[in-house]
Design a protein around this motif. Sequence first.
Motif, PDB file in Angstrom:
ATOM      1  N   MET A  85      58.968  55.408  27.633  1.00  0.00           N
ATOM      2  CA  MET A  85      58.344  55.682  28.930  1.00  0.00           C
ATOM      3  C   MET A  85      58.838  57.013  29.485  1.00  0.00           C
ATOM      4  O   MET A  85      58.063  57.856  29.914  1.00  0.00           O
ATOM      5  CB  MET A  85      58.764  54.547  29.869  1.00  0.00           C
ATOM      6  CG  MET A  85      57.978  54.475  31.107  1.00  0.00           C
ATOM      7  SD  MET A  85      56.719  53.244  30.831  1.00  0.00           S
ATOM      8  CE  MET A  85      55.905  53.398  32.385  1.00  0.00           C
ATOM      9  N   THR A 124      50.841  50.964  48.226  1.00  0.00           N
ATOM     10  CA  THR A 124      49.647  50.131  48.294  1.00  0.00           C
ATOM     11  C   THR A 124      48.620  50.540  47.244  1.00  0.00           C
ATOM     12  O   THR A 124      48.235  51.698  47.185  1.00  0.00           O
ATOM     13  CB  THR A 124      48.979  50.274  49.673  1.00  0.00           C
ATOM     14  OG1 THR A 124      49.997  50.310  50.655  1.00  0.00           O
ATOM     15  CG2 THR A 124      48.018  49.143  49.928  1.00  0.00           C
ATOM     16  N   PRO A 125      48.158  49.569  46.423  1.00  0.00           N
ATOM     17  CA  PRO A 125      47.116  49.901  45.441  1.00  0.00           C
ATOM     18  C   PRO A 125      45.859  50.399  46.158  1.00  0.00           C
ATOM     19  O   PRO A 125      45.462  49.817  47.157  1.00  0.00           O
ATOM     20  CB  PRO A 125      46.832  48.572  44.741  1.00  0.00           C
ATOM     21  CG  PRO A 125      47.949  47.666  45.124  1.00  0.00           C
ATOM     22  CD  PRO A 125      48.531  48.164  46.400  1.00  0.00           C
ATOM     23  N   ASP A 137      54.545  48.440  30.006  1.00  0.00           N
ATOM     24  CA  ASP A 137      53.657  48.950  31.064  1.00  0.00           C
ATOM     25  C   ASP A 137      53.186  47.820  31.981  1.00  0.00           C
ATOM     26  O   ASP A 137      53.218  47.941  33.203  1.00  0.00           O
ATOM     27  CB  ASP A 137      52.437  49.647  30.459  1.00  0.00           C
ATOM     28  CG  ASP A 137      52.845  50.924  29.739  1.00  0.00           C
ATOM     29  OD1 ASP A 137      53.974  51.393  29.998  1.00  0.00           O
ATOM     30  OD2 ASP A 137      52.056  51.434  28.934  1.00  0.00           O
ATOM     31  N   LEU A 161      55.846  46.537  34.253  1.00  0.00           N
ATOM     32  CA  LEU A 161      56.063  47.370  35.442  1.00  0.00           C
ATOM     33  C   LEU A 161      54.982  47.111  36.485  1.00  0.00           C
ATOM     34  O   LEU A 161      55.245  47.117  37.680  1.00  0.00           O
ATOM     35  CB  LEU A 161      56.078  48.850  35.063  1.00  0.00           C
ATOM     36  CG  LEU A 161      57.267  49.287  34.209  1.00  0.00           C
ATOM     37  CD1 LEU A 161      57.217  50.782  33.935  1.00  0.00           C
ATOM     38  CD2 LEU A 161      58.582  48.943  34.887  1.00  0.00           C
ATOM     39  N   HIS A 212      36.750  48.841  42.611  1.00  0.00           N
ATOM     40  CA  HIS A 212      36.827  50.077  41.834  1.00  0.00           C
ATOM     41  C   HIS A 212      35.559  50.364  41.039  1.00  0.00           C
ATOM     42  O   HIS A 212      35.461  51.414  40.404  1.00  0.00           O
ATOM     43  CB  HIS A 212      38.004  50.017  40.859  1.00  0.00           C
ATOM     44  CG  HIS A 212      39.338  50.152  41.513  1.00  0.00           C
ATOM     45  ND1 HIS A 212      39.643  51.205  42.333  1.00  0.00           N
ATOM     46  CD2 HIS A 212      40.435  49.368  41.489  1.00  0.00           C
ATOM     47  CE1 HIS A 212      40.882  51.056  42.790  1.00  0.00           C
ATOM     48  NE2 HIS A 212      41.379  49.944  42.296  1.00  0.00           N
ATOM     49  N   LEU A 256      37.600  49.911  49.199  1.00  0.00           N
ATOM     50  CA  LEU A 256      39.043  49.660  49.307  1.00  0.00           C
ATOM     51  C   LEU A 256      39.407  48.273  49.802  1.00  0.00           C
ATOM     52  O   LEU A 256      40.411  47.698  49.396  1.00  0.00           O
ATOM     53  CB  LEU A 256      39.669  50.692  50.249  1.00  0.00           C
ATOM     54  CG  LEU A 256      40.182  51.922  49.536  1.00  0.00           C
ATOM     55  CD1 LEU A 256      40.912  52.818  50.517  1.00  0.00           C
ATOM     56  CD2 LEU A 256      41.097  51.526  48.398  1.00  0.00           C
ATOM     57  N   VAL A 274      40.392  45.933  47.245  1.00  0.00           N
ATOM     58  CA  VAL A 274      41.622  46.197  46.522  1.00  0.00           C
ATOM     59  C   VAL A 274      42.804  45.690  47.331  1.00  0.00           C
ATOM     60  O   VAL A 274      43.804  45.238  46.794  1.00  0.00           O
ATOM     61  CB  VAL A 274      41.750  47.707  46.244  1.00  0.00           C
ATOM     62  CG1 VAL A 274      43.038  48.001  45.506  1.00  0.00           C
ATOM     63  CG2 VAL A 274      40.547  48.198  45.457  1.00  0.00           C
ATOM     64  N   LEU A 275      42.659  45.713  48.642  1.00  0.00           N
ATOM     65  CA  LEU A 275      43.752  45.325  49.541  1.00  0.00           C
ATOM     66  C   LEU A 275      43.730  43.811  49.787  1.00  0.00           C
ATOM     67  O   LEU A 275      42.722  43.149  49.551  1.00  0.00           O
ATOM     68  CB  LEU A 275      43.614  46.091  50.856  1.00  0.00           C
ATOM     69  CG  LEU A 275      43.707  47.612  50.676  1.00  0.00           C
ATOM     70  CD1 LEU A 275      43.440  48.334  51.984  1.00  0.00           C
ATOM     71  CD2 LEU A 275      45.051  48.013  50.121  1.00  0.00           C
TER      72      LEU A 275
END
Lengths: 220, 217
Positions: free
Chosen positions: A53, A135-136, B92, B95, B153, B170, B173-174
């Motif tokens: 990474m 925040t995504p 990945d 994470l 998205h 959005l 997504v939230l």
Amino acid sequence: MENNQAENRKAKHTMEMLMMVIALTLVTVIAASLLGVTDMFTREPIRQAQRAMLHRSLEQVLPAHVNSPIDDKLVWHAAGQNMPVYLARDARGQVTAFAWEAVAPDGYSGSIRILIGILPSGGIHAIRITDHQETPGLGDGIVHNKPWLDFFVGKTLDNTRWAVKKDGGNFDQFTGATITPRAVVKAVRKGLEFFKTNRTKLLKMAAHLDIQSEKGKLPS
Amino acid sequence: MNKTEILADGFWHNNTIFAQLLGMCPLLGVTTSAINGFWMGAATVLVLLGSNIVVSLIRGFIPKNVRIPAYIMVIAAFVTVVGMAMNAWMHDMYLILGLFIPLIVVNCAILGRAEAFASKNSVLDSATDALAVGLGFTFALMLLGSVREILGHGSFFGISLFGEHYPDFLMFVLPPGAFIALGFIIAGINIINRRVGRTSQSVAACRPAAHTAQEQA
């Protein structure tokens, strides 16, 4: 008779207690050994995954190089912490860029870790976000928004106002997310200031490191 | 209960998310995309399988008074194992899912299965139950993840559906979008259940007492 019954009850109670202790101890021992075995098998792969990474991020923030920056690093001691500074070198062994991980403690939710690649001239080569909890869809634009990340390229302390546009600077904030870019810009600016103050020392350390590795090669 | 019943019950009629409304924390937290939902579900399936099998194996041996700490110990061990494995071989994704992996320990659905099912049933039945419940949970996570990813998205499993110029919606997504989407999905499921005519049974099946009642019947 009554005495006998009381004793029996007491003995039964002690037995039950003992059973509980034995059962819980056994479960714990088994669980612990399961974890121990798993750790044995995963420790090395985890280390390698983290290294891969870091390697990927380093390749993105450093210019083309002939050495292996992940191993060619010096350790900067400051405020009781050891910060690895990764080096990119050209074929003559000259340092062409430095990279280290800066931490922006003031993200919208928690710290943001930023890998900064800086050229010896004091200009940014590239930055990448290595860890964050933003925040995504809003703050995490710092990871995905390529134009925003690319805006850092070539910026120095002198040619840029290091703040988001809302604060009178040059950097875009995101719709609905100002805190995140503000934190990143601030951390990168601090990184540039750190480099400006310590540039000579870092270059000297890097050169010394090179001599050391040359010496290390001699006997073989 | 035969295997088919266990499967149908765990996956659909007694679905952790849609019928019991348990495990909301990982559900709302990680389902910003279908793939996140899938891997979170997969991790949960593995933990459930491990904990249900072990709890069923030790069910005769653990005294009643200390069964809950013992179950939690078993679950925590499996969660840590799954977490380490993901950290090693799916770094990945590890994470991305971040804190939600260790938080599987406190997913009450898992302790719920240990207490309500595995501690009373054979190893094979418990494993079947774990698979059914786990897959039902995964299905719910993926469904919500897909809805949120498509609306939020404009993509599905990372593949863009509506071209480059989709204006990211959005809200989906939230977290608020997660609640809204979940509400509509549950409403839809309830409609389906009513059409099929098994709604009342699905609610009753949530309670352990109902299991015994069914078994006796």
